[in-house]
Design an enzyme around this catalytic site. Sequence first.
Site: not given
Ligand code: OXD
Length: 311
Positions: A223, A275
């Site tokens: 994250r 991402h």
């Molecule tokens: C998850 C993501 O949390 O892909 O699965 O970010």
Amino acid sequence: MKIVIHIDDSTQWQAALEKALPQATVLTSDAPADERKNADYLAIWKAPEHLLQEQSQLKGIINLGAGVDYLLKTPGLPSDVPIVKLRDAGMGELMADYVLYGVLHFYRSMDRYASQQQSATWKPQAVPEKTQWPVGILGLGAIGSFVASHLSQAGFPVLGWSRSPKEINGVRCLHGDEGLDELLAQVQSVVTILPDTAATEGILNAERLAKLPIGASVINPGRGSLIDEQALLDALGDTKNPGHLRGALLDVFCEEPLPTGHLLWQHPNVIVTPHMAAPTPLNDAIDQVISYIKAFEAGEALATISPEAGY
Ligand code: OXD
């Protein structure tokens, strides 16, 4: 039983769930509002507020991803409905591939070859012993543990870190603040796979980045909030004033999509990916969703999310 799905490719999920649960009514979030109401289960990823707010008899919410940060911040999330999330469900392997790529990128000097190519420089770089290339994994949940084991099997010494003590075969597991400092001081690459919670926000701040050895690299498929982005840029430096870090492979950012003018896009030693490290794989995830629904229906105890802890 009524299930409403919200995820990018909802219709594929709908078809798979209809096949597995023929007795259920499975709708996507595009269905008319009066049909979507009164669902028993929501199976969702980054769902709009209204989908949560319009429900009144939910028995469970299934988060179609590993991180629940987005869901927990969604206004209208009922406080009395149990939430479960996908645990690994094929994401561990995807994440492990991404991280192994990142570790090999720096270990086999691909960053240096990319820069040498700019000036047609033919210069083989030394290949250190893998035993001299310890990798640190911050976060040893289902996915982090999988990644740690995978790297260890690939021959790298692996140090893992979590808040509370863990044991993983082939991985030196550390915990607590002291454990984190000990890990950072030793690793050539640090990988962040922690959940986004109040306790993990900015865990890699300037002070902690400074603890990494000179020439270490950062890999973040977890994250964006885990890393202080300005501190990372400072630690990377620039061509005139190189910092003590060598480079970074980043899949997640404080703001996504990463804004066009952001310095991380331009930094020569940073690779930005959008991402995509571990998109939820349909088949493995569907099996898990079905087992959750069956367990909910049978009244079995499930490992639910703690909104206070944030995971
Ligand atoms: C998850 C993501 O949390 O892909 O699965 O970010």
